[in-house]
Design a protein around this motif. Sequence first.
Motif, PDB file in Angstrom:
ATOM      1  N   ASN A  34       0.923  -1.001   0.126  1.00 17.93           N
ATOM      2  CA  ASN A  34       0.060   0.060   0.197  1.00 17.93           C
ATOM      3  C   ASN A  34       0.901   1.356   0.106  1.00 17.93           C
ATOM      4  O   ASN A  34       0.664   2.115  -0.692  1.00 17.93           O
ATOM      5  CB  ASN A  34      -0.926  -0.201   1.215  1.00 17.93           C
ATOM      6  CG  ASN A  34      -2.255  -1.006   1.062  1.00 17.93           C
ATOM      7  OD1 ASN A  34      -2.382  -1.361  -0.122  1.00 17.93           O
ATOM      8  ND2 ASN A  34      -2.948  -0.896   2.085  1.00 17.93           N
ATOM      9  N   ALA A  38       1.127   4.091  -2.792  1.00 18.33           N
ATOM     10  CA  ALA A  38       0.913   5.523  -2.563  1.00 18.33           C
ATOM     11  C   ALA A  38       1.933   6.412  -2.830  1.00 18.33           C
ATOM     12  O   ALA A  38       1.953   7.670  -2.780  1.00 18.33           O
ATOM     13  CB  ALA A  38       0.790   5.684  -1.118  1.00 18.33           C
ATOM     14  N   ASP A  59       5.195   5.912   6.015  1.00 13.64           N
ATOM     15  CA  ASP A  59       5.477   6.386   4.676  1.00 13.64           C
ATOM     16  C   ASP A  59       5.119   7.721   4.386  1.00 13.64           C
ATOM     17  O   ASP A  59       4.633   8.417   5.192  1.00 13.64           O
ATOM     18  CB  ASP A  59       4.662   5.552   3.453  1.00 13.64           C
ATOM     19  CG  ASP A  59       3.046   5.673   3.509  1.00 13.64           C
ATOM     20  OD1 ASP A  59       2.939   7.044   3.251  1.00 13.64           O
ATOM     21  OD2 ASP A  59       2.341   4.940   3.531  1.00 13.64           O
ATOM     22  N   ALA A  72     -11.198   3.671   3.536  1.00 11.99           N
ATOM     23  CA  ALA A  72     -10.098   2.630   3.129  1.00 11.99           C
ATOM     24  C   ALA A  72     -10.546   1.309   3.869  1.00 11.99           C
ATOM     25  O   ALA A  72      -9.970   0.064   3.607  1.00 11.99           O
ATOM     26  CB  ALA A  72      -8.760   3.187   3.457  1.00 11.99           C
ATOM     27  N   THR A  78     -11.403   0.378  -2.482  1.00 11.35           N
ATOM     28  CA  THR A  78     -10.148   0.545  -3.102  1.00 11.35           C
ATOM     29  C   THR A  78     -10.115   1.818  -4.086  1.00 11.35           C
ATOM     30  O   THR A  78     -11.189   1.846  -4.871  1.00 11.35           O
ATOM     31  CB  THR A  78      -9.679  -0.875  -3.740  1.00 11.35           C
ATOM     32  OG1 THR A  78      -8.374  -0.594  -4.554  1.00 11.35           O
ATOM     33  CG2 THR A  78     -10.620  -1.181  -5.065  1.00 11.35           C
ATOM     34  N   SER A  79      -8.958   2.454  -4.265  1.00  7.62           N
ATOM     35  CA  SER A  79      -9.052   3.559  -5.078  1.00  7.62           C
ATOM     36  C   SER A  79      -8.360   2.888  -6.390  1.00  7.62           C
ATOM     37  O   SER A  79      -7.971   3.622  -7.251  1.00  7.62           O
ATOM     38  CB  SER A  79      -8.010   4.536  -4.632  1.00  7.62           C
ATOM     39  OG  SER A  79      -6.867   4.105  -4.112  1.00  7.62           O
ATOM     40  N   LYS A  80      -7.854   1.581  -6.356  1.00 10.28           N
ATOM     41  CA  LYS A  80      -7.227   1.155  -7.463  1.00 10.28           C
ATOM     42  C   LYS A  80      -7.890   0.194  -8.649  1.00 10.28           C
ATOM     43  O   LYS A  80      -7.070   0.261  -9.842  1.00 10.28           O
ATOM     44  CB  LYS A  80      -6.077   0.158  -6.784  1.00 10.28           C
ATOM     45  CG  LYS A  80      -5.214   0.936  -5.786  1.00 10.28           C
ATOM     46  CD  LYS A  80      -4.557   0.000  -5.024  1.00 10.28           C
ATOM     47  CE  LYS A  80      -3.848   0.777  -3.843  1.00 10.28           C
ATOM     48  NZ  LYS A  80      -3.216   0.187  -2.875  1.00 10.28           N
ATOM     49  N   GLY A  94      -1.902  -4.183  -4.234  1.00  8.38           N
ATOM     50  CA  GLY A  94      -3.170  -4.693  -3.551  1.00  8.38           C
ATOM     51  C   GLY A  94      -4.377  -4.336  -4.887  1.00  8.38           C
ATOM     52  O   GLY A  94      -4.326  -3.403  -5.665  1.00  8.38           O
ATOM     53  N   PHE A  95      -5.226  -5.183  -4.796  1.00 13.87           N
ATOM     54  CA  PHE A  95      -6.385  -4.593  -5.784  1.00 13.87           C
ATOM     55  C   PHE A  95      -7.787  -5.224  -5.348  1.00 13.87           C
ATOM     56  O   PHE A  95      -8.650  -5.337  -6.077  1.00 13.87           O
ATOM     57  CB  PHE A  95      -5.867  -5.268  -7.342  1.00 13.87           C
ATOM     58  CG  PHE A  95      -5.493  -6.744  -7.223  1.00 13.87           C
ATOM     59  CD1 PHE A  95      -6.161  -7.702  -7.179  1.00 13.87           C
ATOM     60  CD2 PHE A  95      -4.022  -6.858  -7.608  1.00 13.87           C
ATOM     61  CE1 PHE A  95      -5.638  -8.986  -7.439  1.00 13.87           C
ATOM     62  CE2 PHE A  95      -3.491  -8.045  -7.619  1.00 13.87           C
ATOM     63  CZ  PHE A  95      -4.349  -9.049  -7.421  1.00 13.87           C
ATOM     64  N   ARG A  96      -7.820  -5.829  -4.184  1.00 14.63           N
ATOM     65  CA  ARG A  96      -9.093  -6.384  -3.645  1.00 14.63           C
ATOM     66  C   ARG A  96      -9.667  -5.309  -2.631  1.00 14.63           C
ATOM     67  O   ARG A  96     -10.822  -5.716  -2.293  1.00 14.63           O
ATOM     68  CB  ARG A  96      -8.885  -7.789  -3.201  1.00 14.63           C
ATOM     69  CG  ARG A  96      -8.215  -8.735  -4.091  1.00 14.63           C
ATOM     70  CD  ARG A  96      -8.580 -10.149  -3.987  1.00 14.63           C
ATOM     71  NE  ARG A  96      -8.719 -10.407  -2.581  1.00 14.63           N
ATOM     72  CZ  ARG A  96      -9.344 -11.785  -2.506  1.00 14.63           C
ATOM     73  NH1 ARG A  96      -9.349 -12.586  -3.323  1.00 14.63           N
ATOM     74  NH2 ARG A  96      -9.288 -12.298  -1.004  1.00 14.63           N
ATOM     75  N   GLY A  97      -9.036  -4.315  -2.375  1.00 13.97           N
ATOM     76  CA  GLY A  97      -9.597  -3.513  -1.428  1.00 13.97           C
ATOM     77  C   GLY A  97     -10.026  -4.298   0.046  1.00 13.97           C
ATOM     78  O   GLY A  97     -10.854  -3.900   0.682  1.00 13.97           O
ATOM     79  N   ALA A  99      -7.311  -5.364   2.247  1.00 13.33           N
ATOM     80  CA  ALA A  99      -6.179  -5.812   3.305  1.00 13.33           C
ATOM     81  C   ALA A  99      -6.566  -4.726   4.428  1.00 13.33           C
ATOM     82  O   ALA A  99      -6.253  -5.535   5.767  1.00 13.33           O
ATOM     83  CB  ALA A  99      -4.835  -5.147   2.599  1.00 13.33           C
ATOM     84  N   LEU A 100      -6.798  -3.542   4.373  1.00 14.67           N
ATOM     85  CA  LEU A 100      -6.971  -2.822   5.441  1.00 14.67           C
ATOM     86  C   LEU A 100      -7.892  -3.059   6.206  1.00 14.67           C
ATOM     87  O   LEU A 100      -7.998  -3.192   7.616  1.00 14.67           O
ATOM     88  CB  LEU A 100      -6.984  -1.166   4.977  1.00 14.67           C
ATOM     89  CG  LEU A 100      -5.800  -0.755   4.664  1.00 14.67           C
ATOM     90  CD1 LEU A 100      -5.978   0.823   4.582  1.00 14.67           C
ATOM     91  CD2 LEU A 100      -4.746  -0.685   5.799  1.00 14.67           C
TER      92      LEU A 100
END
Length: 613
Positions: A34, A38, A59, A72, A78-80, A94-97, A99-100
């Motif tokens: 992530n 970013a 970060d 989030a 996800t923003s992705k 990451g692409f499944r939104g 993790a967090l």
Amino acid sequence: MSRIKLLPDSVANQIAAGEVVNRPASVVKELMENAVDAGSSEITVHFRDGGRELIQIKDDGCGMTPQDARMAFERHATSKISSVDDIYTLMTFGFRGEALASIAAVSNLEMHTRDGEAELGTRLEINGGGFAGQNAVAAPRGTQIWVRNLFYNVPARKKFLDKATTESTHIVSEFQRVALAHPEVGFRLWRDDAPVYDLPAGSLHQRVVGIAGKGAKLLEVGVDTSLVRVSGFTGRPQAARQRCREQFLFVNGRFFKSPYFHKAVLQAYEKLIPATVQPPYFLYLEIDPEQIDVNVHPQKTEVKFTNGGAVWQIINAAVRETLAKSGAVPMMDFDGEERLEIPVLGSVGGGVGDYPTLREPAQVRDRGYNPFVEYDHPVGPLDHHPSRYDFVDRRPDDEASEFEYIVSGGDDGQRRFEELSAPKVFSGAVNIGEGYAAAIYGGVFVAVDLRRAREAVLFDRLRTIVGSGHSATQKLLFPERMALSVDDAGLLRDNAGEFAALGFDIRQAGDHAVEIHGSPADMPAEALDEVVYGMLDELRDGVFAGVTARRERLAAVMARSGAGTSAAAARLSEAAIGELLGALAATANPSFTPQGKPVMAEITTEEIRNKLK
Ligand code: ADP
Ligand code: MG
């Protein structure tokens, strides 16, 4: 009454979370990716107690607005990506939104984040998936996340976590993978408040060296075909070790595991190294994304290749080519006939043999001799033999300077020679090439294997040290940093007394690295890391009949590495050979190496008579 019930959300979330985060290392991986996504330029990771007590990541990326910060943590936020098709062309990790949301479901999580435009940042707290507060805070641009008490509410998962050291090993591996995939980003890793890695942003070469250690014996790989581009680094045959962990494959910037391609690399080393050891490698494939199928499961590191067989061949050929260029030639047996490591000589002056080494030409010339170090022991040829890196492409002026030095260092050597002269002495020694000298020893005509002579002399000195209990340590002006696997670091810690007794001053530099501040007086600096690895292998696998036996075995390992190659021995000047043989005559056992190999062979008058008939 219906027997089927819907699971409460909190339970459903915990189950789903297990898919994404099954151990502390996967939390580290998700959070690091992530942070990379970013657009961060510096990422710092810290963990305590194998990640169970704390995983903290900071970060300097784009940060989040207060709304996004809250969003989030929603599952599938996800923003992705916005459509399923995006998955197939995705450049981010990451692409499944998930993790967090998953991490927050199984820990006490706190986040501070500020996006570039805002003056104030946002602080957010979530406990076991339950929202526990949000407020404004002063925060630097970027995101900082603290994950505490991981799995505190999932006792079943917590129970199955391995001991802290194992979890630490996994975390370090994930860290290495992400760091190796992004040399353009600076990464730091801390464990239990001690630094493990500090990797500044830089070239891939710098990053690989940062991970593998300064002394890593690596060669550059680079092959471009219409199907795939293969680049990166692979170990010199000498760098191969038992249980080598530094083996990394990446495809399009993503780490993956492939026993199949692993074989492609190993096969290129066939006949160069014994089957019991493996080389380190860091290989990067670039390929049309249409050619691969990346498993979208977050825990999976497999990638399917449409043309796997062809890619296998290209990887194999690329590594082979690199090894061939470096001058590595097949060994014919593996019981220590260094003679067979003599490489094909490359063309003089910056030829191909030079190219793939990681050393700069300037360093090749001074081969570890440091005029500012005061050697508190007799200066002899052993201290100045060339390292294994630079035996190709030597120029005549190198030769001259080496000889000059040995001759000028001759005073001490002479004194030692006089002090230690045994009744039997060598005389009339001449270099007859290929690592042999001819001489008269105690009235007998002998041929001497110079490399083995060095080994015997070095072993004798080291054994004296072990016996006396007084180690002679030479302080290194520039401490040598060595990256170690967590296992090896533990082994080294457990045997710190042995290393100290043999004259090493080794200090912990984080969990995954040590610094050598001092070395046994007779060890050449360039061979140090190899010596330490060799000693660790010996300690790991050896069975010893007591402390002295163990130290003698270690001294033998040290002598073997410290004695260098036959090729190096072949270049000794006559003066240096005289000095070496003087020292050899003074040893307790001039006839055999500690491995039991003959150091010299008598050439009898009968043999001569037969020849001359
Ligand atoms: P994914 O990475 O699959 O999108 P995550 O749950 O890992 O899902 O993250 C959700 C969203 O939170 C991301 O899409 C991103 O917009 C935002 N985000 C997460 N971590 C960071 C970060 N370190 N800096 C900025 N934004 C982040
Ligand atoms: Mg993510």
